[in-house]
Scaffold this motif. Structure first.
Motif, PDB file in Angstrom:
ATOM      1  N   GLN A  32      44.415  51.420  32.222  1.00 35.82           N
ATOM      2  CA  GLN A  32      43.167  51.833  32.684  1.00 35.82           C
ATOM      3  C   GLN A  32      43.424  52.872  33.771  1.00 35.82           C
ATOM      4  O   GLN A  32      42.429  53.821  33.675  1.00 35.82           O
ATOM      5  N   ALA A  33      44.441  53.030  34.234  1.00 43.86           N
ATOM      6  CA  ALA A  33      44.415  54.117  35.559  1.00 43.86           C
ATOM      7  C   ALA A  33      44.326  55.498  34.538  1.00 43.86           C
ATOM      8  O   ALA A  33      44.871  55.562  33.831  1.00 43.86           O
ATOM      9  N   ARG A  34      44.032  56.399  35.759  1.00 44.29           N
ATOM     10  CA  ARG A  34      44.034  57.795  35.185  1.00 44.29           C
ATOM     11  C   ARG A  34      45.270  58.234  35.357  1.00 44.29           C
ATOM     12  O   ARG A  34      45.704  59.056  34.576  1.00 44.29           O
ATOM     13  N   GLY A  35      46.269  57.933  36.570  1.00 47.69           N
ATOM     14  CA  GLY A  35      47.471  58.641  36.733  1.00 47.69           C
ATOM     15  C   GLY A  35      48.512  57.395  36.985  1.00 47.69           C
ATOM     16  O   GLY A  35      48.507  56.369  36.563  1.00 47.69           O
ATOM     17  N   GLU A  36      49.218  57.660  38.139  1.00 45.23           N
ATOM     18  CA  GLU A  36      50.268  56.767  38.659  1.00 45.23           C
ATOM     19  C   GLU A  36      49.562  55.736  39.394  1.00 45.23           C
ATOM     20  O   GLU A  36      48.508  55.547  39.778  1.00 45.23           O
ATOM     21  N   VAL A  37      50.460  54.262  39.350  1.00 43.76           N
ATOM     22  CA  VAL A  37      50.062  53.301  39.797  1.00 43.76           C
ATOM     23  C   VAL A  37      51.063  52.871  40.765  1.00 43.76           C
ATOM     24  O   VAL A  37      52.373  52.637  40.299  1.00 43.76           O
ATOM     25  N   VAL A  38      50.964  52.638  42.054  1.00 44.72           N
ATOM     26  CA  VAL A  38      51.850  51.817  42.857  1.00 44.72           C
ATOM     27  C   VAL A  38      51.588  50.226  43.141  1.00 44.72           C
ATOM     28  O   VAL A  38      50.520  49.974  43.695  1.00 44.72           O
ATOM     29  N   PHE A  39      52.411  49.453  42.371  1.00 47.93           N
ATOM     30  CA  PHE A  39      51.918  48.066  42.853  1.00 47.93           C
ATOM     31  C   PHE A  39      52.630  47.474  44.091  1.00 47.93           C
ATOM     32  O   PHE A  39      53.792  47.605  44.254  1.00 47.93           O
ATOM     33  N   ARG A  40      51.722  47.071  44.930  1.00 44.53           N
ATOM     34  CA  ARG A  40      52.317  46.324  46.001  1.00 44.53           C
ATOM     35  C   ARG A  40      52.901  44.920  45.620  1.00 44.53           C
ATOM     36  O   ARG A  40      51.971  44.156  44.997  1.00 44.53           O
ATOM     37  N   LEU A  41      53.805  44.513  46.227  1.00 48.57           N
ATOM     38  CA  LEU A  41      54.403  43.131  45.451  1.00 48.57           C
ATOM     39  C   LEU A  41      53.474  42.161  46.323  1.00 48.57           C
ATOM     40  O   LEU A  41      52.941  42.569  47.437  1.00 48.57           O
ATOM     41  N   LEU A  42      53.610  40.953  45.913  1.00 50.13           N
ATOM     42  CA  LEU A  42      52.541  39.941  46.492  1.00 50.13           C
ATOM     43  C   LEU A  42      53.063  39.669  48.075  1.00 50.13           C
ATOM     44  O   LEU A  42      53.990  39.860  48.578  1.00 50.13           O
ATOM     45  N   ASP A  43      51.714  39.699  48.604  1.00 53.64           N
ATOM     46  CA  ASP A  43      51.718  39.542  49.982  1.00 53.64           C
ATOM     47  C   ASP A  43      50.478  38.484  50.552  1.00 53.64           C
ATOM     48  O   ASP A  43      49.541  38.848  50.411  1.00 53.64           O
ATOM     49  N   VAL A  44      51.100  37.384  50.611  1.00 56.49           N
ATOM     50  CA  VAL A  44      50.215  36.134  50.695  1.00 56.49           C
ATOM     51  C   VAL A  44      50.659  35.337  52.078  1.00 56.49           C
ATOM     52  O   VAL A  44      51.676  34.997  52.219  1.00 56.49           O
ATOM     53  N   ALA A  45      49.786  35.086  53.043  1.00 56.89           N
ATOM     54  CA  ALA A  45      50.144  34.502  54.365  1.00 56.89           C
ATOM     55  C   ALA A  45      49.534  32.958  53.917  1.00 56.89           C
ATOM     56  O   ALA A  45      48.742  32.554  53.083  1.00 56.89           O
ATOM     57  N   SER A  46      50.045  32.253  54.851  1.00 62.21           N
ATOM     58  CA  SER A  46      49.968  30.709  54.809  1.00 62.21           C
ATOM     59  C   SER A  46      48.419  30.275  54.861  1.00 62.21           C
ATOM     60  O   SER A  46      47.715  29.361  54.541  1.00 62.21           O
ATOM     61  N   GLY A  47      47.481  31.239  55.587  1.00 61.47           N
ATOM     62  CA  GLY A  47      46.214  30.964  55.768  1.00 61.47           C
ATOM     63  C   GLY A  47      45.431  31.113  54.725  1.00 61.47           C
ATOM     64  O   GLY A  47      44.123  30.236  54.793  1.00 61.47           O
ATOM     65  N   LEU A  48      45.739  31.532  53.503  1.00 60.12           N
ATOM     66  CA  LEU A  48      45.262  31.480  52.165  1.00 60.12           C
ATOM     67  C   LEU A  48      45.275  30.074  51.364  1.00 60.12           C
ATOM     68  O   LEU A  48      44.652  30.045  50.588  1.00 60.12           O
ATOM     69  N   GLU A  49      46.203  29.247  52.087  1.00 59.12           N
ATOM     70  CA  GLU A  49      46.246  27.935  51.712  1.00 59.12           C
ATOM     71  C   GLU A  49      46.814  27.754  50.233  1.00 59.12           C
ATOM     72  O   GLU A  49      46.388  26.981  49.292  1.00 59.12           O
ATOM     73  N   LEU A  50      47.755  28.403  49.733  1.00 60.28           N
ATOM     74  CA  LEU A  50      48.365  28.242  48.443  1.00 60.28           C
ATOM     75  C   LEU A  50      49.737  27.085  48.473  1.00 60.28           C
ATOM     76  O   LEU A  50      50.559  27.571  48.895  1.00 60.28           O
ATOM     77  N   ASP A  51      49.032  26.213  48.025  1.00 59.17           N
ATOM     78  CA  ASP A  51      50.275  25.061  48.202  1.00 59.17           C
ATOM     79  C   ASP A  51      51.777  25.469  47.595  1.00 59.17           C
ATOM     80  O   ASP A  51      52.468  24.696  48.064  1.00 59.17           O
TER      81      ASP A  51
END
Length: 289
Positions: A124-143
């Motif tokens: 979908q992107a027109r040009g380059e894409v930089v993927f940021r690796l997963l960044d999830v803090a415990s406040g999001l409560e993913l068990d």
């Protein structure tokens, strides 16, 4: 050129969105280090799209006062945002937040679903894409990532700390990105919440291991570029070592401002600290040169 072999691009800041990024330095793919006179400035959670609309209304291209071209890029977190950014004329997706699939179903996504999603973003992107690796803090409560909410999630196990603590999680995401990128493209990833060079070096080592495994079935990617997100004060003081293991730096301005000013950006009583790029933060970035 600065003492670390990188040259800072000229920084014309738009600030005040929930999450703001700027690509500050880059290293040439052939191993040399030289000026990259481009600014990629990103406001996240859809915030970059109104910015793009205003810039397009003013007329692109945009140049700095001393004649350096400014590339306008977007930060996105889902496919509709990528589509809209392309419509608005973004030259690339300077940072794609990869948390969506982990948050939607509240369970660990399969490698197949991750691969399909990343491939759709790249297509979908027109040009380059930089993927940021997963960044999830415990406040999001993913068990499946945190047993409990930490007392201070923003200072807890998140970013690269979480990825290295759950190596299988990191390997699954990297393998999916390699598969999605394909042999005709360059994979670009940004490592979040970096404190020291050993973290980036370990991510690179795991990435290379996954690349070697996948290459047994044929060509994987045309190339790989790994960058560090400068958003902790420690990363600013570790920049010499980080430059040795990074192909580019991305400044996470809101996070950096939060940590440097000891001001919680989620606290409405402290919102005044996030209306503009604070001079102390700007001075810290300037002094990296």
């Amino acid at each position: 050129t600065g003492p670390y072999g990188f040259t800072p691009v000229h920084h014309a800041a738009y600030f005040g969105q929930e999450e703001t990024f700027a690509l500050l330095w880059s290293r040439e793919a052939n191993g040399g280090r030289s000026v990259d006179p481009r600014l990629l400035h990103h406001a996240a959670h859809g915030g970059s799209l109104p910015v793009l609309e205003r810039l397009l209304a003013a007329g692109l291209p945009v140049d700095t006062a001393d004649g350096h071209a400014v590339d306008i890029s977007a930060t996105c977190g889902n496919l509709p945002e990528v589509e809209r950014a392309v419509e608005l004329g973004a030259t690339s997706i300077g940072l794609y937040r990869t948390e969506l699939l982990y948050l939607v179903d509240r369970k660990l996504p399969s490698q197949e679903s991750l691969t399909a999603h990343y491939r759709a973003v790249l297509d979908q992107a027109r040009g380059e894409v930089v993927f940021r690796l997963l960044d999830v803090a415990s406040g999001l409560e993913l068990d499946y990532l945190h047993d409990e909410v930490e007392a201070n999630p923003e200072l807890g196990v998140n970013g690269v700390r979480l990825l290295l603590a759950h190596e299988s999680l990191l390997r699954r995401q990297l393998a999916a990105m390699l598969k999605a990128t394909g042999p005709e493209r360059v994979l670009r990833i940004a490592v979040p919440k970096v404190v020291e060079e050993s973290e980036v070096a370990r991510v690179r080592a795991i990435l290379e291991e996954e690349r070697r495994v996948l290459s047994q079935d044929g060509p994987v990617v045309r190339g790989v570029r790994v960058g560090a997100v400068l958003e902790t004060p420690a990363s600013l003081f570790s920049v010499r070592g980080l430059a040795e293991v990074s192909d580019f730096f991305v400044a996470g301005l809101d996070s950096l401002q939060q940590y440097m000013l000891a001001a919680d950006r989620e606290n409405p009583e402290l919102s005044r600290f996030f209306r503009y790029l604070h001079p102390a933060v700007l001075r810290a970035l300037v002094r990296l040169d």
